[in-house]
Every structure is written in structure tokens, then in C-alpha cells.
Design a protein around this motif. Sequence first.
Motif, PDB file in Angstrom:
ATOM      1  N   TYR A   1      11.575  50.462  25.112  1.00  0.00           N
ATOM      2  CA  TYR A   1      12.984  50.454  24.689  1.00  0.00           C
ATOM      3  C   TYR A   1      13.411  51.872  24.301  1.00  0.00           C
ATOM      4  CZ  TYR A   1      17.263  49.527  22.093  1.00  0.00           C
ATOM      5  OH  TYR A   1      18.569  49.545  21.667  1.00  0.00           O
ATOM      6  N   ALA A   2      12.579  52.544  23.494  1.00  0.00           N
ATOM      7  CA  ALA A   2      12.924  53.896  23.045  1.00  0.00           C
ATOM      8  C   ALA A   2      13.105  54.830  24.235  1.00  0.00           C
ATOM      9  CB  ALA A   2      11.837  54.431  22.116  1.00  0.00           C
TER      10      ALA A   2
ATOM     11  N   LEU B   1      17.043  52.325  17.900  1.00  0.00           N
ATOM     12  CA  LEU B   1      15.642  51.911  17.903  1.00  0.00           C
ATOM     13  C   LEU B   1      15.311  51.094  16.657  1.00  0.00           C
ATOM     14  CD1 LEU B   1      12.771  52.040  19.074  1.00  0.00           C
ATOM     15  CD2 LEU B   1      12.450  54.163  17.792  1.00  0.00           C
ATOM     16  N   LEU B   2      15.807  51.520  15.493  1.00  0.00           N
ATOM     17  CA  LEU B   2      15.508  50.810  14.251  1.00  0.00           C
ATOM     18  C   LEU B   2      16.122  49.415  14.255  1.00  0.00           C
ATOM     19  CD1 LEU B   2      15.911  53.632  11.571  1.00  0.00           C
ATOM     20  CD2 LEU B   2      13.877  52.946  12.851  1.00  0.00           C
ATOM     21  N   ILE B   3      17.337  49.321  14.685  1.00  0.00           N
ATOM     22  CA  ILE B   3      18.012  48.017  14.731  1.00  0.00           C
ATOM     23  C   ILE B   3      17.308  47.093  15.725  1.00  0.00           C
ATOM     24  CG2 ILE B   3      20.141  46.853  15.458  1.00  0.00           C
ATOM     25  CD1 ILE B   3      21.653  49.297  14.310  1.00  0.00           C
TER      26      ILE B   3
ATOM     27  N   GLY C   1       5.850  54.958  12.076  1.00  0.00           N
ATOM     28  CA  GLY C   1       6.332  53.788  12.778  1.00  0.00           C
ATOM     29  C   GLY C   1       7.813  53.602  12.501  1.00  0.00           C
ATOM     30  N   PRO C   2       8.477  52.666  13.193  1.00  0.00           N
ATOM     31  CA  PRO C   2       9.931  52.485  13.009  1.00  0.00           C
ATOM     32  C   PRO C   2      10.337  52.204  11.562  1.00  0.00           C
ATOM     33  CG  PRO C   2       9.188  51.336  14.974  1.00  0.00           C
ATOM     34  CD  PRO C   2       7.952  51.818  14.282  1.00  0.00           C
ATOM     35  N   PHE C   3       9.608  51.342  10.872  1.00  0.00           N
ATOM     36  CA  PHE C   3      10.003  50.998   9.500  1.00  0.00           C
ATOM     37  C   PHE C   3       9.635  52.106   8.516  1.00  0.00           C
ATOM     38  CE2 PHE C   3       9.665  47.043  11.843  1.00  0.00           C
ATOM     39  CZ  PHE C   3      10.906  46.481  11.589  1.00  0.00           C
TER      40      PHE C   3
END
Length: 802
Positions: A217-218, A372-374, A403-405
Motif C-alpha cells: 500500500y505504501a 498510510l496511518l489511516i 512501525g506505523p503506530f
Amino acid sequence: MALKEIKKAAVLGAGVMGATIAAHLANVGIPVLLLDIVPRALTPEEEKKGLTLESPEVRNRLANNGKSELLKQKLNPLYRKSYIGRISTGNFEDDIDKLKDVDWVIEVIVENMDIKKKMFKQVEENWVEGTIVSSNTSGLSINEMVEDNSQQFRKHFLGTHFFNPPRYMKLLELIPCEETSQEVLYYMHRFCERVLGKGVVYAKDTPNFIANRIGTYAMMYTIKLMQEENMSIEEIDTITGPPMGHPKSASFRTLDMVGVDTFYHVSNTVYNQSDDPEEKEVFKIPDLLQKMVDQKMLGEKSNQGFYKKVKGKSGSEILALDYNKFDYRPKEKPRFDILSKTKQAGLEEGYKILVESDDQAGKFAWNLTRKLLIYTARQIPEIADDIVNVDRAMRWGFNWKLGPFETWDTIGVKESVERMKREGEEIPASVEEMLGKGFESFYREDEHGALYFYDFDTKDYKALPVSPELIILPALKKQNKLIKGNDDGSLVDLGEGICCLEQHSPRQALSPQFWEFIHEAVEEAENNYVGMVVANQETNFCVGANVALMLMAAQSGDWDMIDQTARRLQDGLMAMKYASIPVVTAPHQMTLGGGLEVALHGDRMHAAAETYMGLVEVGMGLLPGGGGNKEYLIRFTEGLKEGVKVDRLPFVQKAFEAIAMATVATSAAHAKELGFMRPADKITINQDHLIHDAKNSALAMHLEGYEPPEPKMIQVLGEYGVATFKVGVQNMLWGGYITEHEQKIANEIAFVLCGGNIKPHSLVSEQYLLDLEREAFLRLLGEEKTQERINHFLSTGKPLRN
């Protein structure tokens, strides 16, 4: 359920991935049967040999080729070349019945569901209950591929998705099917973590699982944004690399390494299986990617992709793809002012500065990050149960620093969500709910260093799951386990009477402050502890001494200070070697020059499997000055029996060649093969467990009744050896293999290893050799050409041969 302990495995499919998985199993001592299909036609070479389709050599060709290719790969998949002998080969027709003799069967055949289902039916016909069976699929449904198998078989079945290359990539995704037993899951988690050295995450049976789902996705959104903003490939790679906590290969160089066609197929998997129109739109293959695949612009495998390497008049040149003209042009070096600020600030503060900037790079980074976060938050619990599995998957599988979070925490969850709302984004309900409860971060740390994560299911914080073998030094310090320390070193209480000497000087370069601290640490450990570990949890164990400081001192003519400082390092390491308690050194990753000298002065070395060690000082125009020459000489000659007449020259020559050629072991197992590590030294496969294992080694030595070693005299070659080496070095010069300055360095190394110009077979002390070593080090440091080498390295990061 009676599971079989994994002592022997079979890999089905001898392509690059199958063969390299087999290689890593061989690395950890597991015999592997590597199988593939039977060829349907002879090659011209086989015809010349008079072979037929019934010849075993022909029938096993694909598996044999997969095995032999392991020795040709640029990134060596084997810890030692000899480990290839642990891999046997065969084919699916003649040898499938041998699956009854293995404990784990790993399928790594073509990514085609019908072919996989047929294979697993064949596997079950030759399956013994208790044998674990898994698929290495990168994204196909785990449940679907065994839907025609028995329930008992499915209890033993799961996905084990290795990342490429298996030896080096930490991530392994475990994907259970609906019937996978908890016993199988638990066993495989512990086995893959402890024996294979993997970072294990649990993924759901969804397209591309965790890491490839988020990573793809990124990348797809990166391409979309790039084209919308009409930015160049080089501009994007400048932004999406280290400034965003990603590898230097960033976006498009990474795609070239992975393979544009591979990325194309992974993206298509999500596109074809997604029911979400917004998601499908992102994963829809862009014309740019389609055109590249059609024209075989697949990256490194086809010698052209987003970048292309060509030979020009002045050597090799890198070209970049101009996707508007669909042609290559010279690669550019984009400059963004904001990136110099982010670099100075460090990753976490720098990331926040970047996404808050109005600079073009900042806007791009923000637009990519928010999407990306959403997207990632919306995938929980679909692809994983919690944020921990997602963050670990991206760190371990894509080498992201955050990581994303973790990224979301870094830029501020509350502030960034408010900005996203202002810009019209719909925030996932789970994140809104977390903020509504007054929780403003996904992770928390208490005053004792314990970590907690926000769980979307329970809507509260839970303790972060960690391996029982994981010891975290910063957490121990928060628990008041710091015994003493200075800016460059700490002594930490590991419990059970064992302490840890930790180096944390800038860039893990040895400093005089740390050398001094070694003395303090050894004294404290001898007085109040039963054993000491020398370890740290930085990127590298130690890359050597701080040559910039040495150069400054040399150029200012402060030779007494340099001599005293070098003597203090030697004395500190000797104190460590002859301490009254066991000292276990635990190197990992880069362990070079002075770093290896530290590691060599313990009673035992307990190294991480991925340790790259060597005395590399000749690249700086120097020789080892902290006892490295002495320790190599001892290691290469200590097997010779006292009183037995034997020519020591070949053994000393091995030490000489290792130092003069700056030989670096490419793994801890290779270091044992080279003689840098002793047979009794230990290796830990999972680097996260290294300090725990080294602690246990020190504790075991204490419980066994440790007695410190007694200093021994060392027999040296003397003037005979010095003269012999000089002749060899002179021949190297005449042959054009070395420069005159390298001749001088080599002669100094030989002088030290031979004990100087003294009577052959003389017995000398370690201190005598240390004095020779230190004096030779100072002589070379005073050489103009040595200082040129150091200056060149400091300014370019590359060695100079002069």
C-alpha cells in the motif's frame, strides 16, 4: 497431539526462495531434503553426456541446480560454505516418500492455488502424524490451499512466510488456518524464534498477510503521489529513505532489488481480492508499472528498472527513469533544505519536523504518512489482532525503524488526527475511540521501563509481549540496575550475580573515556559480582577506535598522550582477560578493529550468528594496537604442543595474512572456521537473545568453579620469521600487488607477530608483544601516508590505497 521435534526438514521447491530457506535450515544444523519437479526434456549438456530422462542426475536437476546456486549468490545464504553438505536433493516423483522421515515440510512452489492444492494432497499421502507442514506463500489463502485435506492434516498445517533473503531478514509471519492447533502454533513460534533466529508475528489469513499488505500500500500510494506531484524518482527516494526511518534504498531502489514483476503480482493479489473500492483504487496497477513489466524493465534481475547501471567513459554511471518520457537520463542528486534539519534532529524529532514542514519534501512525507496511518489502522483486526504484530512486521520485514503506530506516536496522535480532520480525512473509529478515552499514544512506558500497547479489542493498554530471553539494557537502567557509568560506558546489573559492561560511545567507536571505564568496570565486577558480560544493544558491537581523535593528536604531536592512551586500552583489556571472574564478550553485527580486540580478551566469546568480525586497521594505514596481533598469534598457535618440534611459520602466517589482508568473517560460524573464535566459543542465532545467552554462559562458568587463566610465555619466530616475511612482502611489491606504504605496514605486522629481531624460538610475555605492538602502531600513525588514509576515510567513508 504428539508433535515431532524438528530435527530434519524437507523443502518442496528449489527456486531461489526454496533453496535459501533450505540453506538457513542448514545454517542452524538441520539436515534438509530439497525436492523439485522432474524435467521433461534434456539439456544440450545432458545429451552430450549420454544421459537420459531416467538418469538420476537429470531427474534431480532442478533441485541440484538450486543447491549449487547457493554458492554463487552475492549475499551468501550460508554461514559457512561447508554447510551445503547438510542439504540433500531429490524430486517429487522418486523421493516424495522420504517425507515420512522428516519433522517439518515446507512448501515453496509456484504461487498457483491449484498446483499448491495438488501438492498438499500428495504430501498428505506421504505424511506421518506429528509432522508439521507449512506453506511459504506470500499472500495466497492458507485455508483454501488445504481445504481438500483431512482435518488431522490441517491441525498440523500453517503458513510460515519467510522474507527474502531468509538468512538476513528477521521477519517470519505465522498464519494459522482455521484448524491449526494451538500446540503447533506455540511450538513453531518458539522454534522459529529460538532456533531459526526469527522475529515472529501472527498474521490473519488475508491477502498478503501483514507486511506485504502494508508495505505494498505504501509503495502504490508513493507512486500515485509522485505522479500527481510530478516529482522525480530520485526526489522520492531522497525523501522516503532515512528521513522517514526507512532503509537507504528507499522506495524505487528497493523495488529494483525486489523485482518490479514481483511487486506487480503482490499488488494484484490485493486488488483482485479486495471488496473495498477505495483500497482497490490504490492497488490498481498504474500504467507506469504495467509498461515496465511489459517491457521487461524488472529491476536488477533484468539490469534495468527504475534505475539502470551503464558503463560510461569515466566508469559506471547510474541512470534514472524519466517516467514521463519513459527513457533513462543521468541520475540527479535532489536537495531539500528541510532534510538537513531533520538529520541533525535525529529520526523521531526529525520525522515530526519533516511532516510539519511546508517544504515540498515535507508535504510529500505528510501526505504519504497520513494515508498510510489511516489505512493501517483500518486493517486491524482484519490482518492482525493488534498493533504490535503490525509494527513488528514492518520493522522486521521492511527494515523500517518505526512501525506505523510507532510513527503515529512520534508525530503526535492527537495533533496529527486534528490536522487530518481539517484536511477532510475520515479517522478510523478505533483511533477516535482511543482518543475519546483520553489516551493520546499507542504505546506507553512506565517508570520501570515496562512497555504497554493500546489494544483496540479491550480498549485499554496491555503489557507488550516479549520473549523470556530478551534482556533490555535501557529498561534495566530505569529499574535502578545501573551500577556506575560515564558518557561512553555503563555497568549494568543483569541479575544472578552477573553484570554487563556496555559501550555506548558515539557511533560505537572506542573512545579514551570507555577505555578508562573498562578498568573501573573490571574492578567493580571482581569485588561484587560472579561474572561479567561485555555487550550492548546498538546497531553494531563496535566499529573500532575513534580514528579522528587519534589523527588530531598525531597532527598536534602529542605522542606521549597517544602512547599513554594506547597503553591504558591494552592494560584494561588485559585486566579483563585475567579477571578473577569469568568474562564473556558478546559481539554482534560489525565488530571491527578495536571492537574485535575487546571481544578477543574475554574468557569466552558468545557471538550473534550475524557477526562480521576482523582486524581491519591496515585500511587506515595502521596495525591493531590494543592487543589484536597478540591474540591472533595466540589463537593460531595455541594448538601446538609444548616441547614438540614443529615449524610455526605456517601458523604465524595465518595470523599475518588475516591482519595484513584485513580479513573479515562473514558470520560467527565463519569466524570459527577462520580461527578468530575458539571451538568452545558459542553462537546465538537470534540476536535479541544474545545478552541472555551470554549471561547464562558466564553464570555456568562460575557454577562450574571458574579459575582464571594463568599467563603463559609465547614462543616466537624471531629474526628468522621477520626475514622470511620480508622476502614475501617484497615479492608482493615487485608483483604490483601492494604499494610501498602497504609494504611498510606489512613489515610492521610481521615484526610484531615474530617478536621482533630476537633469537628464533625465544619465549616472550604478552606484555612484551603488547609493547612491540604499541610502538609499531605509533610509528605507523606518524607516517604521512597513514594520515592521508585516515583523512580520506573520514571525508569520504571509503578506504584509500596509497
